[in-house]
Design a protein around this motif. Structure first.
Motif, PDB file in Angstrom:
ATOM      1  N   GLN A 100      10.983 -14.926 -13.666  1.00 36.72           N
ATOM      2  CA  GLN A 100      10.966 -13.588 -13.031  1.00 36.72           C
ATOM      3  C   GLN A 100      11.096 -12.749 -14.362  1.00 36.72           C
ATOM      4  O   GLN A 100      11.791 -12.781 -15.175  1.00 36.72           O
ATOM      5  CB  GLN A 100      12.436 -13.623 -12.564  1.00 36.72           C
ATOM      6  N   LYS A 133      13.485  -0.388  -5.035  1.00 36.37           N
ATOM      7  CA  LYS A 133      12.254   0.130  -5.728  1.00 36.37           C
ATOM      8  C   LYS A 133      12.274   1.967  -5.556  1.00 36.37           C
ATOM      9  O   LYS A 133      12.067   2.233  -6.543  1.00 36.37           O
ATOM     10  CB  LYS A 133      11.191  -0.443  -5.169  1.00 36.37           C
ATOM     11  N   LEU A 175      17.479  -5.246  -4.885  1.00 36.37           N
ATOM     12  CA  LEU A 175      16.373  -4.771  -5.611  1.00 36.37           C
ATOM     13  C   LEU A 175      15.938  -3.644  -5.066  1.00 36.37           C
ATOM     14  O   LEU A 175      14.839  -3.812  -3.755  1.00 36.37           O
ATOM     15  CB  LEU A 175      15.331  -5.555  -6.263  1.00 36.37           C
ATOM     16  N   ASN A 206       7.163  -9.394  -9.175  1.00 35.68           N
ATOM     17  CA  ASN A 206       8.145  -9.743 -10.059  1.00 35.68           C
ATOM     18  C   ASN A 206       8.632 -11.161 -10.393  1.00 35.68           C
ATOM     19  O   ASN A 206       9.526 -11.491 -11.016  1.00 35.68           O
ATOM     20  CB  ASN A 206       9.463  -8.953  -9.654  1.00 35.68           C
ATOM     21  N   GLY A 229      11.495  -5.336 -19.009  1.00 35.72           N
ATOM     22  CA  GLY A 229      12.687  -5.814 -18.650  1.00 35.72           C
ATOM     23  C   GLY A 229      13.011  -6.983 -19.169  1.00 35.72           C
ATOM     24  O   GLY A 229      12.386  -7.783 -19.769  1.00 35.72           O
ATOM     25  N   ASN A 286       3.610  -7.110  -9.393  1.00 35.29           N
ATOM     26  CA  ASN A 286       4.829  -6.316  -8.815  1.00 35.29           C
ATOM     27  C   ASN A 286       5.719  -7.129  -7.912  1.00 35.29           C
ATOM     28  O   ASN A 286       6.737  -6.670  -7.547  1.00 35.29           O
ATOM     29  CB  ASN A 286       3.965  -5.020  -7.695  1.00 35.29           C
ATOM     30  N   PRO A 289      13.702   2.850  -9.529  1.00 36.90           N
ATOM     31  CA  PRO A 289      14.260   1.611  -9.164  1.00 36.90           C
ATOM     32  C   PRO A 289      15.648   1.433  -9.664  1.00 36.90           C
ATOM     33  O   PRO A 289      15.833   2.088 -10.581  1.00 36.90           O
ATOM     34  CB  PRO A 289      13.225   0.471  -9.777  1.00 36.90           C
ATOM     35  N   ASN A 302      17.171 -10.981  -4.673  1.00 34.65           N
ATOM     36  CA  ASN A 302      16.901 -12.013  -5.551  1.00 34.65           C
ATOM     37  C   ASN A 302      18.060 -12.767  -5.821  1.00 34.65           C
ATOM     38  O   ASN A 302      19.154 -12.506  -6.175  1.00 34.65           O
ATOM     39  CB  ASN A 302      16.819 -11.045  -6.987  1.00 34.65           C
ATOM     40  N   LYS A 305      10.141  -8.045 -14.306  1.00 35.89           N
ATOM     41  CA  LYS A 305       9.622  -6.814 -13.711  1.00 35.89           C
ATOM     42  C   LYS A 305       8.163  -6.534 -14.012  1.00 35.89           C
ATOM     43  O   LYS A 305       7.710  -6.931 -15.226  1.00 35.89           O
ATOM     44  CB  LYS A 305      10.509  -5.657 -13.890  1.00 35.89           C
ATOM     45  N   GLU A 343      19.314  -1.528  -9.076  1.00 36.50           N
ATOM     46  CA  GLU A 343      19.758  -2.798  -8.756  1.00 36.50           C
ATOM     47  C   GLU A 343      21.149  -2.739  -8.414  1.00 36.50           C
ATOM     48  O   GLU A 343      21.908  -1.978  -8.939  1.00 36.50           O
ATOM     49  CB  GLU A 343      19.427  -3.931  -9.821  1.00 36.50           C
ATOM     50  N   GLU A 389      10.924   4.321 -16.484  1.00 37.11           N
ATOM     51  CA  GLU A 389      10.522   3.179 -15.636  1.00 37.11           C
ATOM     52  C   GLU A 389       9.657   3.554 -14.402  1.00 37.11           C
ATOM     53  O   GLU A 389       9.656   2.663 -13.348  1.00 37.11           O
ATOM     54  CB  GLU A 389      11.922   2.697 -15.065  1.00 37.11           C
TER      55      GLU A 389
END
Length: 985
Positions: A644, A788, A786, A668, A710, A666, A812, A849, A646, A814, A702
């Motif tokens: 994993q 975006k 997540l 991820n 990331g 994309n 984005p 995630n 980004k 989290e 970002e």
């Protein structure tokens, strides 16, 4: 929403932000400084250039999208279409690709470009940014700006303003040295571009004031404005352009002529944009700029994610310089507007004065009056041809039985009481006027009419008039031409009379011939040439009028033409020998070399960028669309593992030098089957252009990053990321509703919602969005939500309790849920969205995630670029058996071209069978493929080709086979160019 960019530029800008941003926009222009006012000035009714009322008919193009060898050609085509001005962007990352390295040479020689503009007698409107949009990579921001700590674009942010100032220190002197008051072409300057908060003369914050102060301190003296004026595909809208409160002329800096998603002419385009142009003219507009009049090409890596190599725009001058039907509508409107600019730039609304002039009540009437005369516009808004008689008081006998034929959607101009010169006035003209041209003591009026249309012009003269033509009726001080247009017009019909020492010449023709009519200024005199497809350069030498003419390659008819000097018409003809063009050039004898050497286990990475976590593409100062990443994986046991990290763009993963999997970065995450032990992971990353960041304010570190970036983690099992579905929404009444927490989820209150939809109807508002997070598997102690992008601000609730708040669209973020007890049951996720302008909602899918604790993958290495595509070493004959599958590869070969013999063949590289990549011809990068428009092949500028051998190099990122590619002719764009001399005696 992902569509926010196009909605913003194709819907909201139509109103100039008058709805959502009424407090942040006007259509005003800052006046020129005192020293520049004699050269460029304005009042509420129009522009004055060098003290003369001047209608600004401007053509948008970008020198950055045209090889410098073709600048003169494209600008001359614009001049020949009647334009008197061009409008350009000065794109930042075109001049400062790499930090601190400024380039104003070759294709980037802005000074030379503006000098050619001046040489051709055109004016220039220069939009200096620092933001541009323009469907250009990153909106024109240099990629290195993404890596500046604390930098926020288009705000009163010192780091951003620092870099803008440094760029302006190099850019603005080039522009300001060429202001009109200093002998140059520049008459207007635009600061910023399509900013959400400040248009016209509105300066909402210190950022705008900083731009203004910087430009003024560096010598800006011509009028200027912020962001733009009246951007729209139909800028005149409902036709109410007069505004007593506006201190300056009405002008549109972006009249969208077709759209960037189109290649070539489509049926109806010419008629549609013709009407929209005449609406501006008829309702008091003082100028316009077509965006674009010539689109050009995105060479190299300059395209954004909506385009590839072509930026044709479907407009008047094609990507390859060919002329489309809409070109001729541009030309007709421009010459009319400039012919009557002393009316249009000093007029008031006189529609009430001419109410009822058209007997047919379906015809709408508008009019402009000025000291120089009146223009009356008959508007047929319907889809059928209309014939109408006229009710003109005091002239009933003259106009009895006369009918004006209006084509569907046509706006038809009548002329009344227009002063031609000191001795003659146009009392009435019922025939369409194409142009009025002053030629020494002769004034030539070019009119067009179809079979059966009236040829009716009446003049008043202060002196006795005379004529040798029986068709010109003279009665005391009145001159009348009153006939009907003949059915077939192979050559113009001429009428001439004298009024004192001056000659008035009327040249009548049909629209087919006015399309082939060109007005040139040569050695200080005006000449009119009719009957030719196109007239390029024109000059006089040894009593010979020399011209360059252009004919489509497929045409073989003889062109019968007439050159009108100030005293006579000289007939001549041009032969019509059709030029046979080879349609395709086969490509063979390909050589190849791998472009995947960086996937090997033993690569020398001493020059690579090294970091704990992977850095986005461009962090190493590379400006291409390709990059390689490397890291080491320590795998404790055999099995399926999920990596994993980004990402953005496309990827290909290699394990120990061998292709392992294609990867949508994309997503991820990537799942691989791995064996116990150490492995070399190499990832090839590529993208198809960065977002243009329209209307975006804030940090760009970002936003739309490409490659890998990331923290990176790996864990046995997976995949672990899933998309959250079944969304609902409920409107809220005010912002403070968030303090009460979300309403209980009830489908009688909440309605189904689809991610990406606008729930606010393009207005400010508030709403609750709800989804249920499924119960997680036993032992799950942590998940990440997540986000975006949300539009615009979000407050996040878990089971009714606020856990996070985020400000800003297209950024984005989290949210972590780390309570194992909560995750043992389905979870209520509620998001409160605050929308302050335009559309709003949840832009992009929200993902879960569930990887939880995982092993970090560190010590990454990055090297941008495809490698040296033009290197002479390392090539072998192409052999599919030698080529690594699913890995980037270079190909090259040569092809031969015969001498042109005066023909301009338009060639395109057809990448059939290839995947994604770039093409070089003789060392010039044509741009990215595959094209995204409805056409095939990358345009090869003719100036980059040569008779004899030419080299083509292809970099295919997917490693596809090369054998189906070819060089193909675009026959419709090809033309035969010849020089002719016409004796003037």
């Amino acid at each position: 929403m992902r569509l926010r960019y196009t909605i913003l530029t194709s819907i909201l800008l139509i109103t100039g932000f008058t709805t959502a941003h009424s407090q942040g926009s006007n259509d005003h222009i800052f006046p020129a400084s005192a020293i520049a006012k004699p050269f460029i000035d304005f009042d509420s009714k129009g522009f004055l250039v060098n003290g003369k009322r001047t209608f600004i008919a401007s053509a948008g193009l970008e020198y950055a999208r045209i090889p410098h060898e073709l600048w003169y050609d494209r600008l001359l085509r614009i001049k020949r279409a009647g334009f008197n001005c061009i409008e350009i962007y000065t794109i930042w990352n075109f001049h400062e690709e790499r930090e601190g390295k400024f380039n104003f040479t070759g294709d980037r020689d802005l000074g030379k470009f503006l000098d050619i503009v001046k040489q051709l007698g055109l004016y220039a409107i220069v939009r200096v940014g620092p933001y541009y949009c323009a469907e250009w990579d990153n909106g024109g921001y240099p990629i290195w700006l993404k890596f500046k700590k604390g930098l926020r674009v288009r705000e009163d942010n010192k780091p951003f303003e620092q870099y803008v100032d440094r760029f302006f220190d190099h850019l603005l002197p080039v522009v300001f040295q060429r202001q009109i008051n200093k002998g140059g072409a520049v008459i207007l300057v635009q600061l910023e571009n399509e900013h959400p908060n400040g248009w016209g003369t509105i300066m909402p914050d210190g950022y705008f004031k900083h731009l203004q102060a910087k430009a003024l301190n560096m010598g800006m003296q011509v009028p200027y404005f912020f962001s733009g004026l009246h951007h729209a595909s139909d800028p005149a809208g409902d036709g109410k352009l007069d505004d007593d409160k506006r201190p300056n002329p009405w002008f549109s800096t972006e009249f969208w002529a077709v759209w960037y998603s189109q290649y070539g002419a489509k049926p109806g385009d010419a008629e549609l944009y013709d009407r929209r142009t005449w609406k501006i003219i008829a309702h008091g507009g003082n100028g316009y700029n077509y965006y674009m009049a010539h689109g050009g090409s995105n060479f190299g890596y300059t395209n954004n994610d909506e385009d590839a190599a072509s930026y044709d725009y479907g407009t008047g001058i094609g990507q390859a310089g060919d002329l489309r039907p809409i070109y001729y509508t541009f030309k007709r409107a421009a010459w009319f507007s400039r012919s009557f600019q002393d009316v249009l730039e000093n007029s008031t609304n006189a529609s009430d004065n001419y109410k009822g002039i058209a007997a047919d009540t379906a015809i709408k009437v508008s009019a402009r009056t000025s000291p120089a005369g009146d223009l009356i516009f008959l508007d047929n808004p319907g889809i059928a041809k209309v014939s109408t008689s006229l009710n003109i008081k005091g002239s009933e006998d003259l106009f009895a039985g006369k009918k004006i034929n209006l084509q569907p959607k046509e706006i038809y101009p009548l002329v009344h009481n227009y002063k031609l010169n000191e001795d003659a006035t146009l009392d009435w003209v019922l025939t369409r006027v194409f142009a009025i041209v002053k030629q020494a003591n002769t004034t030539t009026i070019v009119v067009d009419a179809e079979a059966g249309d009236p040829l009716l012009l009446r003049f008043d003269t202060k002196v006795k008039a005379s004529s040798a033509s029986g068709s010109v009726k003279i009665d005391n001080n009145s001159v009348l031409i009153n006939e009907s247009m003949v059915a077939t017009v192979e050559k113009p019909i001429e009428y001439t009379f004298n009024a004192g020492s001056r000659t008035i010449r009327i040249v009548a023709m049909n629209r087919t011939l006015t399309d082939k009519t060109w007005i040139t200024e040569t050695d200080g005199k005006n000449y009119i040439i009719t009957g030719l497809n196109y007239v390029g350069d024109a000059s006089i030498k040894n009593e010979q009028f020399k011209l360059t003419t252009e004919t489509p390659l497929a045409q073989n008819a003889v062109q019968k033409a007439i050159l009108y000097t100030d005293s006579k018409g000289i007939a001549f003809s041009i032969d019509g020998q059709k030029s046979n063009q080879q349609q395709t050039i086969s490509l063979s004898n390909w050589q190849f070399k791998t472009a995947a050497t960086n996937a090997a286990t033993n690569v020398n990475t001493s020059g690579w960028l090294k970091s704990t976590d992977p850095q986005p593409m461009g962090a190493d100062a590379d400006v291409t669309a390709d990059a390689w990443y490397r890291a080491t994986l320590n795998i404790p046991s055999n099995g399926k593992y999920t990596l994993q990290v980004k990402g953005g763009g496309r990827g290909q993963a290699f394990i120990d030098g061998k292709p392992a999997a294609k990867w949508k970065l994309n997503d991820n995450e990537l799942t691989l089957n791995l064996t116990k032990g150490k492995h070399t992971l190499a990832v090839f990353a590529a993208h198809d252009g960065r977002d243009k960041l329209a209307a975006y304010l804030g940090p760009i570190d970002e936003v739309d990053s490409k490659g890998l970036f990331g923290k990176a983690f790996i864990k046995k099992g997976g995949p672990f990321i899933s998309e959250l579905g079944d969304w609902y929404f409920a409107k809220a009444s005010k912002k403070d509703d968030v303090k009460q927490g979300p309403p209980a989820f009830d489908t009688s209150v909440y309605k189904k919602y689809k991610i990406g939809n606008d729930v606010f109807n393009l207005k400010e508002g508030y709403a609750w969005f709800h989804a249920t997070i499924p119960q997680q598997s036993a032992g799950t102690a942590k998940i990440q939500l997540l986000f975006k992008s949300v539009d615009e601000n979000a407050t996040v609730f878990i089971n009714g309790k606020q856990v996070a708040h985020h400000d800003g669209w297209n950024q984005p973020f989290e949210v972590n849920i780390t309570d194992a007890e909560i995750l043992k049951h389905p979870v209520d996720l509620t998001v409160f969205i605050e929308n302050y302008s335009n559309e709003g909602g949840i832009d992009q899918p929200v993902k879960i995630n569930a990887i939880g604790d995982a092993t970090a993958v560190t010590n990454w290495q990055l090297k941008g670029g495809p490698g040296d595509a033009l290197a002479a070493q390392g090539w072998t004959m192409a052999d599919a058996a030698k080529q690594m599958k699913n890995a980037p590869v270079f190909y090259r070969t040569t092809f031969s071209l015969p001498p042109s013999n005066g023909n301009t063949f338009i060639w395109r590289f057809d990448p059939e069978g290839l995947g994604h990549g770039s093409v070089w011809i003789n060392g010039h990068n044509l741009g990215r493929y595959p094209e995204k428009l409805d056409m095939k092949g990358l345009y090869i500028p003719e100036c980059w080709l040569k008779p004899g051998l030419n080299q083509v190099v292809v970099y295919d990122e997917d490693g596809n086979g090369i054998n189906k590619t070819r060089i193909a002719a675009e026959e419709a764009a090809g033309r035969s160019i010849k020089e002719y001399s016409i004796p003037l005696n």
